[in-house]
Design a protein around this motif. Structure first.
Motif, PDB file in Angstrom:
ATOM      1  N   GLY A  61      46.176  35.295  44.658  1.00 49.14           N
ATOM      2  CA  GLY A  61      45.958  36.714  44.859  1.00 49.14           C
ATOM      3  C   GLY A  61      46.671  37.222  46.102  1.00 49.14           C
ATOM      4  N   MET A  62      46.902  38.532  46.119  1.00 53.20           N
ATOM      5  CA  MET A  62      47.571  39.176  47.246  1.00 53.20           C
ATOM      6  C   MET A  62      46.533  39.608  48.282  1.00 53.20           C
ATOM      7  N   LEU A  63      46.776  39.293  49.515  1.00 50.92           N
ATOM      8  CA  LEU A  63      45.811  39.575  50.568  1.00 50.92           C
ATOM      9  C   LEU A  63      45.567  41.062  50.762  1.00 50.92           C
ATOM     10  N   GLU A  64      46.554  41.893  50.399  1.00 48.08           N
ATOM     11  CA  GLU A  64      46.362  43.334  50.558  1.00 48.08           C
ATOM     12  C   GLU A  64      45.464  43.925  49.481  1.00 48.08           C
ATOM     13  N   THR A  65      45.092  43.127  48.482  1.00 47.24           N
ATOM     14  CA  THR A  65      44.173  43.588  47.446  1.00 47.24           C
ATOM     15  C   THR A  65      42.789  43.783  48.062  1.00 47.24           C
ATOM     16  N   PRO A  66      42.224  44.987  47.996  1.00 51.83           N
ATOM     17  CA  PRO A  66      40.922  45.233  48.636  1.00 51.83           C
ATOM     18  C   PRO A  66      39.847  44.269  48.144  1.00 51.83           C
ATOM     19  N   GLY A  67      39.167  43.631  49.093  1.00 57.42           N
ATOM     20  CA  GLY A  67      38.038  42.778  48.784  1.00 57.42           C
ATOM     21  C   GLY A  67      38.371  41.357  48.392  1.00 57.42           C
ATOM     22  N   LEU A  68      39.643  41.033  48.121  1.00 58.47           N
ATOM     23  CA  LEU A  68      39.961  39.697  47.606  1.00 58.47           C
ATOM     24  C   LEU A  68      39.665  38.609  48.630  1.00 58.47           C
ATOM     25  N   ILE A  69      40.220  38.714  49.818  1.00 61.56           N
ATOM     26  CA  ILE A  69      40.043  37.637  50.791  1.00 61.56           C
ATOM     27  C   ILE A  69      38.621  37.617  51.321  1.00 61.56           C
ATOM     28  N   GLU A  70      37.985  38.777  51.408  1.00 60.75           N
ATOM     29  CA  GLU A  70      36.601  38.826  51.857  1.00 60.75           C
ATOM     30  C   GLU A  70      35.696  38.093  50.865  1.00 60.75           C
ATOM     31  N   SER A  71      35.941  38.301  49.571  1.00 56.48           N
ATOM     32  CA  SER A  71      35.152  37.627  48.542  1.00 56.48           C
ATOM     33  C   SER A  71      35.396  36.118  48.557  1.00 56.48           C
ATOM     34  N   LEU A  72      36.655  35.733  48.704  1.00 57.62           N
ATOM     35  CA  LEU A  72      36.990  34.313  48.755  1.00 57.62           C
ATOM     36  C   LEU A  72      36.316  33.636  49.947  1.00 57.62           C
ATOM     37  N   ALA A  73      36.357  34.298  51.104  1.00 58.69           N
ATOM     38  CA  ALA A  73      35.742  33.721  52.298  1.00 58.69           C
ATOM     39  C   ALA A  73      34.228  33.619  52.139  1.00 58.69           C
ATOM     40  N   ALA A  74      33.618  34.591  51.478  1.00 57.42           N
ATOM     41  CA  ALA A  74      32.175  34.540  51.254  1.00 57.42           C
ATOM     42  C   ALA A  74      31.806  33.347  50.376  1.00 57.42           C
TER      43      ALA A  74
END
Length: 337
Positions: A61-74
């Motif tokens: 996934g692209m890090l600029e996608t809203p919520g993607l990295i936050e969800s992954l980190a959670a």
């Protein structure tokens, strides 16, 4: 086992770092946008070698996608985040500057938000020697001014350093930015000069040598680089106590748990000498097309890596000849050249 979230896991440096962390007993959550900036097959092959490792999980996934990295980190709940993903390349930033804003600034902001939300023990993010820009004081030290970037790539990286400092201060988030110096080695990026040179020399084509070869770079072997990152993971910065002064030569912020660290070989090698070492590794003399300096290039880079040594006891030291020989061995095997 400690858990690390590594962005850009299928990239050149990310691949090597993930392998090292897995060898050291980490659980690794990797993510990568798998963009087509260069040969996607190379990224897939790196990723395939990671997927067979116990303790490695991957999310595309692209890090600029809203919520993607936050969800992954959670989901991952990392102890540390190492942010390596970026739109790289100095010259490409002249053609497509917007991609650098999206990836390097918006994407990095999302990573910092994920780190804040998960309260990670240490956030480490990649910067670049390009931030030194027009600075001519060498060797480059972390305490030197880096206010004159020469490309939008360098400008976005300098912006992420400032963003990282603000988050470290506001949220007491231990943050280390490392500035890379011309990284090379096996599984490298095809857009880098040494990779292009190797392909051209083996094909019998001339190589483009800018500024007539009067350029100097601090070439850093990828194995040395990721070893330095691994050691820095265990060296989170601590905000100085009230009244405590920052040691001379340390880039530690006086108001935040934040530090910038050079990772380089501490040797500036002339481009023509680098090419000569590559010719020896290949056993072929290159045909050279001498050209003027390209827009955005700087004539020289040279790292003062003494802060890295003081913090970790480690000095990158792979000789260019040895590093290029390792790259050529990999290249011949990978491409059956």
């Amino acid at each position: 086992m400690p858990t690390a979230l590594v962005t850009g896991a299928a990239g050149f440096i990310g691949y090597h770092l993930c392998q090292l962390l897995l060898n050291d007993g980490f659980t690794v959550c990797g993510t990568d946008g798998m963009t087509t900036y260069y040969d996607i097959a190379l990224k897939r092959d790196r990723l395939a070698r990671l997927r067979v490792r116990d303790g490695f999980a991957f999310t595309e996934g692209m890090l600029e996608t809203p919520g993607l990295i936050e969800s992954l980190a959670a989901d991952c709940k990392p102890d540390v985040i190492v942010h390596l993903a970026a739109q790289a390349g100095v010259r490409y930033s002249l053609e497509n500057p917007r991609s650098y804003i999206d990836s390097n600034i918006v994407g990095t902001f999302n990573v910092m938000e994920a780190a804040r939300q998960q309260q990670v023990a240490h956030l480490l993010m990649a910067s670049t020697s390009s931030v030194y820009g027009a600075n001519t004081q060498m060797p480059y030290a972390e305490t030197h001014k880096a206010d004159l970037p020469m490309t939008i790539y360098a400008a976005t990286k300098k912006a992420t350093e400032a963003m990282g400092h603000s988050y470290a201060h506001l949220w007491n988030l231990p943050t280390t930015l490392f500035r890379f110096f011309t990284v090379y080695g096996p599984w490298g990026r095809p857009d880098m000069a040494y990779f292009k040179f190797t392909r051209a020399i083996l094909n019998g084509d001339p190589i483009d040598v800018y500024n007539n070869g009067e350029m100097y770079r601090d070439f850093t072997y990828v194995g040395d680089l990721v070893r330095a990152i691994r050691l820095l993971i265990d060296t989170p910065p601590v905000r100085p106590a009230d009244g405590e002064t920052v040691p001379e030569g340390d880039s530690l912020s006086p108001v935040a748990p934040y530090r910038v660290v050079n990772i380089g070989n501490s040797t500036s090698v002339k481009l023509t000498d680098f090419i000569a070492a590559l010719e020896r590794a290949l056993g072929i003399e290159a045909q050279k097309n001498l050209l003027p300096m390209q827009k955005g290039d700087v004539p020289a880079t040279w790292a003062d890596a003494s802060l890295l040594h003081r913090l970790t006891g480690y000095r990158p030291q792979t000789d260019v000849g040895d590093g290029l020989a390792a790259f050529v061995d990999w290249y011949r095997a990978y491409y059956d050249a």
